[in-house]
Design a protein around this motif. Structure first.
Motif, PDB file in Angstrom:
ATOM      1  N   PHE A 110       0.833  -1.197   0.000  1.00  0.00           N
ATOM      2  CA  PHE A 110       0.000   0.000   0.000  1.00  0.00           C
ATOM      3  C   PHE A 110       0.874   1.256   0.000  1.00  0.00           C
ATOM      4  O   PHE A 110       1.903   1.306   0.691  1.00  0.00           O
ATOM      5  N   ALA A 111       0.435   2.275  -0.728  1.00  0.00           N
ATOM      6  CA  ALA A 111       1.079   3.586  -0.672  1.00  0.00           C
ATOM      7  C   ALA A 111       0.311   4.494   0.276  1.00  0.00           C
ATOM      8  O   ALA A 111      -0.889   4.327   0.500  1.00  0.00           O
ATOM      9  N   PHE A 112       1.008   5.476   0.829  1.00  0.00           N
ATOM     10  CA  PHE A 112       0.408   6.498   1.687  1.00  0.00           C
ATOM     11  C   PHE A 112       1.231   7.759   1.553  1.00  0.00           C
ATOM     12  O   PHE A 112       2.384   7.724   1.107  1.00  0.00           O
ATOM     13  N   ASP A 113       0.653   8.903   1.919  1.00  0.00           N
ATOM     14  CA  ASP A 113       1.424  10.146   1.848  1.00  0.00           C
ATOM     15  C   ASP A 113       1.143  11.082   3.022  1.00  0.00           C
ATOM     16  O   ASP A 113       1.493  12.265   2.959  1.00  0.00           O
ATOM     17  N   SER A 114       0.529  10.538   4.083  1.00  0.00           N
ATOM     18  CA  SER A 114       0.217  11.374   5.246  1.00  0.00           C
ATOM     19  C   SER A 114       0.034  10.489   6.468  1.00  0.00           C
ATOM     20  O   SER A 114      -0.153   9.268   6.354  1.00  0.00           O
ATOM     21  N   ASP A 115       0.060  11.116   7.642  1.00  0.00           N
ATOM     22  CA  ASP A 115      -0.236  10.402   8.889  1.00  0.00           C
ATOM     23  C   ASP A 115      -1.612   9.766   8.840  1.00  0.00           C
ATOM     24  O   ASP A 115      -1.803   8.615   9.241  1.00  0.00           O
ATOM     25  N   GLU A 116      -2.587  10.527   8.346  1.00  0.00           N
ATOM     26  CA  GLU A 116      -3.963  10.042   8.335  1.00  0.00           C
ATOM     27  C   GLU A 116      -4.115   8.815   7.444  1.00  0.00           C
ATOM     28  O   GLU A 116      -4.806   7.847   7.803  1.00  0.00           O
ATOM     29  N   GLU A 117      -3.471   8.821   6.285  1.00  0.00           N
ATOM     30  CA  GLU A 117      -3.596   7.682   5.379  1.00  0.00           C
ATOM     31  C   GLU A 117      -2.869   6.456   5.931  1.00  0.00           C
ATOM     32  O   GLU A 117      -3.352   5.331   5.801  1.00  0.00           O
ATOM     33  N   LEU A 118      -1.732   6.666   6.548  1.00  0.00           N
ATOM     34  CA  LEU A 118      -1.025   5.553   7.173  1.00  0.00           C
ATOM     35  C   LEU A 118      -1.869   4.937   8.274  1.00  0.00           C
ATOM     36  O   LEU A 118      -2.002   3.704   8.363  1.00  0.00           O
ATOM     37  N   ASP A 119      -2.457   5.782   9.114  1.00  0.00           N
ATOM     38  CA  ASP A 119      -3.321   5.260  10.180  1.00  0.00           C
ATOM     39  C   ASP A 119      -4.506   4.490   9.602  1.00  0.00           C
ATOM     40  O   ASP A 119      -4.921   3.460  10.147  1.00  0.00           O
ATOM     41  N   LYS A 120      -5.047   4.981   8.500  1.00  0.00           N
ATOM     42  CA  LYS A 120      -6.179   4.313   7.869  1.00  0.00           C
ATOM     43  C   LYS A 120      -5.792   2.895   7.422  1.00  0.00           C
ATOM     44  O   LYS A 120      -6.534   1.927   7.641  1.00  0.00           O
ATOM     45  N   VAL A 121      -4.628   2.767   6.782  1.00  0.00           N
ATOM     46  CA  VAL A 121      -4.167   1.448   6.337  1.00  0.00           C
ATOM     47  C   VAL A 121      -3.959   0.525   7.534  1.00  0.00           C
ATOM     48  O   VAL A 121      -4.386  -0.641   7.521  1.00  0.00           O
ATOM     49  N   LEU A 122      -3.348   1.033   8.580  1.00  0.00           N
ATOM     50  CA  LEU A 122      -3.091   0.202   9.760  1.00  0.00           C
ATOM     51  C   LEU A 122      -4.388  -0.194  10.451  1.00  0.00           C
ATOM     52  O   LEU A 122      -4.565  -1.345  10.871  1.00  0.00           O
ATOM     53  N   ASP A 123      -5.320   0.737  10.536  1.00  0.00           N
ATOM     54  CA  ASP A 123      -6.607   0.431  11.173  1.00  0.00           C
ATOM     55  C   ASP A 123      -7.359  -0.653  10.409  1.00  0.00           C
ATOM     56  O   ASP A 123      -7.880  -1.605  11.005  1.00  0.00           O
ATOM     57  N   GLU A 124      -7.450  -0.508   9.089  1.00  0.00           N
ATOM     58  CA  GLU A 124      -8.280  -1.404   8.291  1.00  0.00           C
ATOM     59  C   GLU A 124      -7.635  -2.760   8.042  1.00  0.00           C
ATOM     60  O   GLU A 124      -8.292  -3.675   7.565  1.00  0.00           O
ATOM     61  N   THR A 125      -6.358  -2.899   8.384  1.00  0.00           N
ATOM     62  CA  THR A 125      -5.707  -4.212   8.314  1.00  0.00           C
ATOM     63  C   THR A 125      -5.430  -4.755   9.722  1.00  0.00           C
ATOM     64  O   THR A 125      -4.703  -5.733   9.872  1.00  0.00           O
ATOM     65  N   ASN A 126      -6.037  -4.091  10.737  1.00  0.00           N
ATOM     66  CA  ASN A 126      -5.865  -4.507  12.140  1.00  0.00           C
ATOM     67  C   ASN A 126      -4.406  -4.592  12.553  1.00  0.00           C
ATOM     68  O   ASN A 126      -3.968  -5.540  13.218  1.00  0.00           O
ATOM     69  N   GLY A 127      -3.637  -3.597  12.116  1.00  0.00           N
ATOM     70  CA  GLY A 127      -2.224  -3.549  12.498  1.00  0.00           C
ATOM     71  C   GLY A 127      -1.439  -4.728  11.993  1.00  0.00           C
ATOM     72  O   GLY A 127      -0.535  -5.239  12.691  1.00  0.00           O
ATOM     73  N   ALA A 128      -1.725  -5.185  10.783  1.00  0.00           N
ATOM     74  CA  ALA A 128      -1.068  -6.375  10.224  1.00  0.00           C
ATOM     75  C   ALA A 128       0.448  -6.214  10.217  1.00  0.00           C
ATOM     76  O   ALA A 128       0.984  -5.112  10.041  1.00  0.00           O
ATOM     77  N   ASP A 129       1.118  -7.350  10.402  1.00  0.00           N
ATOM     78  CA  ASP A 129       2.583  -7.326  10.445  1.00  0.00           C
ATOM     79  C   ASP A 129       3.203  -7.825   9.144  1.00  0.00           C
ATOM     80  O   ASP A 129       4.395  -8.156   9.096  1.00  0.00           O
ATOM     81  N   ASP A 130       2.401  -7.893   8.061  1.00  0.00           N
ATOM     82  CA  ASP A 130       2.913  -8.396   6.784  1.00  0.00           C
ATOM     83  C   ASP A 130       2.776  -7.372   5.667  1.00  0.00           C
ATOM     84  O   ASP A 130       2.690  -7.727   4.496  1.00  0.00           O
ATOM     85  N   LEU A 131       2.787  -6.087   6.019  1.00  0.00           N
ATOM     86  CA  LEU A 131       2.576  -5.027   5.035  1.00  0.00           C
ATOM     87  C   LEU A 131       3.891  -4.495   4.484  1.00  0.00           C
ATOM     88  O   LEU A 131       4.881  -4.362   5.210  1.00  0.00           O
ATOM     89  N   THR A 132       3.872  -4.161   3.191  1.00  0.00           N
ATOM     90  CA  THR A 132       4.913  -3.329   2.596  1.00  0.00           C
ATOM     91  C   THR A 132       4.286  -1.961   2.344  1.00  0.00           C
ATOM     92  O   THR A 132       3.293  -1.846   1.617  1.00  0.00           O
ATOM     93  N   LEU A 133       4.833  -0.944   2.955  1.00  0.00           N
ATOM     94  CA  LEU A 133       4.272   0.405   2.905  1.00  0.00           C
ATOM     95  C   LEU A 133       5.205   1.323   2.127  1.00  0.00           C
ATOM     96  O   LEU A 133       6.405   1.377   2.413  1.00  0.00           O
ATOM     97  N   TYR A 134       4.634   2.043   1.170  1.00  0.00           N
ATOM     98  CA  TYR A 134       5.403   2.951   0.320  1.00  0.00           C
ATOM     99  C   TYR A 134       4.992   4.388   0.618  1.00  0.00           C
ATOM    100  O   TYR A 134       3.819   4.748   0.432  1.00  0.00           O
ATOM    101  N   LEU A 135       5.927   5.200   1.029  1.00  0.00           N
ATOM    102  CA  LEU A 135       5.662   6.622   1.226  1.00  0.00           C
ATOM    103  C   LEU A 135       5.762   7.340  -0.112  1.00  0.00           C
ATOM    104  O   LEU A 135       6.821   7.329  -0.753  1.00  0.00           O
ATOM    105  N   ARG A 136       4.674   7.946  -0.537  1.00  0.00           N
ATOM    106  CA  ARG A 136       4.671   8.759  -1.765  1.00  0.00           C
ATOM    107  C   ARG A 136       5.185  10.143  -1.426  1.00  0.00           C
ATOM    108  O   ARG A 136       4.628  10.830  -0.548  1.00  0.00           O
ATOM    109  N   ILE A 137       6.262  10.556  -2.087  1.00  0.00           N
ATOM    110  CA  ILE A 137       6.822  11.879  -1.839  1.00  0.00           C
ATOM    111  C   ILE A 137       6.503  12.796  -3.012  1.00  0.00           C
ATOM    112  O   ILE A 137       6.321  12.352  -4.145  1.00  0.00           O
TER     113      ILE A 137
END
Length: 396
Positions: A110-137
């Protein structure tokens, strides 16, 4: 789907009422082969560019199994590809889309570009420990014909804290950016890769992947870019300067460069007024970029029996709708004899043509055929054998 050796051969059998999207899947196969041989990392196809099943099938048959997807609809359309790897790289997604992507389709990137979007991904995956997260700059789009900056991307000031936060919860961490569509200067990629290198050093966070996005160009009459080899050379040089080069995977997301040649549209001339032709497809169909992005597409007269030695004339085109903005200034260079009832083939519409078409005024529906001849402005040699060695190995 019917197969013909050329548009003229199709028209010798049929005079279609609707515009015809003419697919050339063989061009997709060789473009994919070139990227897989020459890009020093993992090649993702940007599914937004063209989602026609024959195009997706040709990409998969050529070996592309990774897809940049921006919505659940795109996920559903490519999820059936065997061993598909899905990267949900739209930086802003609904909670429902994140949850379904993770739970129903196995999306872990999943990509994200803000605190809010990162929190959204973590919330909706129940804090999954198998994520690859890409910061969009955020990055400048000064070398592209269709700039995409302004909507997405963390600033240089915001990015270090976001990288640190994501590093604490991601299985793998990446950085991603986009230099804009139809980037015509190879230095576009090098400039942002050096920006990424500075960010990695300033944040003190090592990343596992750098996704350089899309933007690789195709050929058009108004924009004949340098050879793609020069883009790869620039990317390799800049990537070699990254502190993490030995442990970091490099990714790209070509869309336009893979599929622009893969479709043309065959249209009928319904009227001629001076040097303006009225045709049965236009800005609200497959030719959006000709009206709103200033693109000039190659065009040729394909009416059987009208091969003409008359001098070429520069024409403008109007589409079939009642909206006066349905105007394609071109110029489209065609024989001076073209008139009502003739058919034109307009090339290089494989990227974003069919996916931007709508049903305004009841238009926007197409017949479809496969053509086996060559596109009007090919970038890749037949056989796709113009490969070159690269210094950056792909990493798992």
């Amino acid at each position: 789907m019917d197969v013909y050796p050329s548009a003229a051969k199709l028209l010798s059998h049929h005079r279609p009422e609707r515009p015809v999207l003419a697919l050339r899947p063989h061009t997709v196969a060789r473009a994919a082969a070139w990227f897989l041989a020459n890009f020093p990392g993992r090649v993702l196809y940007a599914a937004k560019a063209n989602d026609a099943p024959p195009i997706i099938d040709a990409l998969a048959d050529a070996g592309i199994r990774a897809f940049d997807v921006a919505s659940l609809v795109e996920i559903e359309r490519v999820a059936g590809v065997e061993d598909a790897e899905l990267y949900f790289m739209n930086p802003i997604k609904s909670r429902g889309a994140i949850s379904r992507a993770y739970r129903e389709f196995g999306v872990r990137r999943f990509a994200f570009d803000s605190d809010e979007e990162l929190d959204k991904v973590l919330d909706e995956t129940n804090g999954a420990d198998d994520l690859t997260l890409y910061l969009r700059i955020a990055c400048p789009n000064t070398h592209s014909l269709i700039p995409l900056e302004g909507k997405y991307g963390a600033s240089q000031e915001e990015a270090p804290a976001l990288l640190l936060k994501a590093h604490q919860c991601a299985m793998r961490l990446g950085i991603t950016f986009h230099v804009g569509s139809q980037a015509v200067v190879p230095a576009a990629f090098g400039e942002v890769l050096r920006q990424v290198g500075q960010l990695i050093v300033s944040s003190g966070v090592l990343v596992d992947a750098v996704d350089i996005g899309g933007g690789f160009p195709a050929r058009y009459p108004h924009a004949d870019p340098p050879a793609l080899e020069s883009f790869m050379e620039e990317i390799v040089r800049a990537a070699d300067e990254l502190a993490v080069k030995h442990s970091c995977e490099l990714l790209c997301e070509p869309g336009r460069a893979l599929v622009a040649e893969a479709e043309s549209v065959i249209v009928r001339v319904d009227a001629r007024r001076g040097d303006t032709l009225y045709i049965n497809d236009g800005a609200f169909g497959s030719l959006f970029d000709a009206a709103y992005s200033g693109f000039r597409f190659p065009a040729r007269l394909v009416t059987p029996g009208k091969e003409s030695a008359e001098p070429d004339t520069a024409f403008a085109l109007y589409g079939p709708t009642c909206d006066s903005s349905d105007y394609l200034p071109g110029p489209f260079v065609l024989p001076a004899c073209v008139g009502e009832g003739d058919y034109l083939e307009i090339g290089q519409v494989g990227a974003y043509g069919r996916v931007l078409a709508n049903r305004f005024n009841g238009f926007g529906t197409f017949d479809e055929v496969v053509l086996t001849d060559e596109p009007m402005l090919p970038m890749f040699a037949p056989g796709g054998d113009e490969s070159s060695d690269t210094a950056w190995p792909a990493r798992a």
